[in-house]
Design an enzyme around this catalytic site. Structure first.
Site, PDB file in Angstrom:
ATOM      1  N   ALA A  51      -2.289  -3.900  10.984  1.00  0.00           N
ATOM      2  CA  ALA A  51      -0.847  -3.682  11.111  1.00  0.00           C
ATOM      3  C   ALA A  51      -0.089  -5.002  11.062  1.00  0.00           C
ATOM      4  CB  ALA A  51      -0.534  -2.940  12.405  1.00  0.00           C
ATOM      5  N   GLU A  60       4.464  -1.119   5.648  1.00  0.00           N
ATOM      6  CA  GLU A  60       4.257  -0.366   6.870  1.00  0.00           C
ATOM      7  C   GLU A  60       2.768  -0.339   7.182  1.00  0.00           C
ATOM      8  OE1 GLU A  60       6.620   0.936   8.887  1.00  0.00           O
ATOM      9  OE2 GLU A  60       8.078  -0.037   7.548  1.00  0.00           O
ATOM     10  N   ASP A  61       2.443  -0.145   8.447  1.00  0.00           N
ATOM     11  CA  ASP A  61       1.035  -0.044   8.841  1.00  0.00           C
ATOM     12  C   ASP A  61       0.361   1.075   8.058  1.00  0.00           C
ATOM     13  OD1 ASP A  61      -1.360  -0.328  10.191  1.00  0.00           O
ATOM     14  OD2 ASP A  61      -0.708   0.837  11.935  1.00  0.00           O
ATOM     15  N   GLY A  62      -0.769   0.767   7.478  1.00  0.00           N
ATOM     16  CA  GLY A  62      -1.526   1.755   6.715  1.00  0.00           C
ATOM     17  C   GLY A  62      -1.145   1.849   5.258  1.00  0.00           C
ATOM     18  N   ALA A  63      -0.131   1.086   4.817  1.00  0.00           N
ATOM     19  CA  ALA A  63       0.345   1.187   3.433  1.00  0.00           C
ATOM     20  C   ALA A  63      -0.014  -0.026   2.584  1.00  0.00           C
ATOM     21  CB  ALA A  63       1.857   1.393   3.414  1.00  0.00           C
TER      22      ALA A  63
END
Length: 247
Positions: A51, A60-63
């Protein structure tokens, strides 16, 4: 830069024989500059937070695309002379062999792999089988930290985390990480989990790393907490500058 067999063994040794009040503390660098700060402060190893890296890259976190994440890890590894473990989320859909190759190319000595997706928790048996494939592909070249997401997915019973931990350790995980486990259940987790246990700490909040060690933590990580603190400090400076002289 510390990579290869010597780096992995150096990192693995840091998890062994630790006193209860002396867990391994692994700050989470989000770029090369922050990594240098942590290494200069004397930390013996680092563990990137996905993150925090995502934020530094504008995602964004996870993207974060896999290529950008591995490139960011490689820059961090090159910047310091301590071992670096990499959070690579759920593995980006890569087959175990390719995932291991990408981690080794980046210079990581270990990796953090989580057991949930946007759809929820993965089947523990299927995830354990996948972890076993990663372990087989890596041999002894990577330290495998298996993140357990039960507590962040609404499954509060510590027994659920303990069951997953057993499956992942049997599959070859070197360490398990019941992320966001409540402090009150840490002794129960410690009693039920074989091998090293990673615990999430919040910078400047809650129990100290030494106190978490006394409750069962072998090692401490901070997720994106340190990156967010740094961002907040910059935000406050920016507000003062924008307000003008004397404000």
């Amino acid at each position: 830069m510390v990579t290869g067999p010597d780096g992995v063994e150096r990192f693995r040794a840091l998890h062994r024989g630790r006193a209860a009040d002396d867990p391994l503390v692994l700050p989470g660098p989000w770029d090369a500059a922050s990594a240098r700060v942590f290494a200069a402060a004397g930390f013996p190893a680092l563990a990137t937070p996905s993150a925090g890296v995502a934020a530094s890259l504008g995602y964004e976190d996870g993207a974060t695309p896999a290529d950008e994440m591995f490139a960011a890890v490689a820059r961090i590894v090159r910047a310091v002379d301590v071992p670096v473990s990499a959070d690579v989320e759920g593995g980006y859909g890569l087959a175990p062999k390719e995932l291991v190759e990408r981690l080794l190319e980046a210079g990581a000595v270990g990796c953090n792999l989580e057991d949930s997706t946007g759809a929820g928790l993965r089947d523990p048996a299927e995830h354990a089988e996948w972890l076993a494939g990663v372990r087989e592909a890596a041999g002894g070249r990577l330290f495998l930290n298996a993140r357990i997401d039960t507590f962040i997915r609404g499954v509060d019973a510590p027994e659920a985390a303990i069951e997953r931990a057993a499956a992942y350790v049997a599959a070859g995980a070197d360490c398990v990480y019941p992320i966001a486990a409540p402090v009150a259940v840490l002794p129960r987790l410690r009693a039920g989990i074989r091998g090293p246990m990673n615990v999430l700490a919040l910078p400047g909040q809650g129990p100290s790393p030494a106190e978490l060690g006394g409750l069962g933590a072998t090692r401490i990580t901070f997720g994106p907490g340190l990156q967010r603190q740094a961002e907040q400090a910059v935000r406050e400076h920016a507000r003062r500058l924008a307000a003008g002289p004397g404000r």
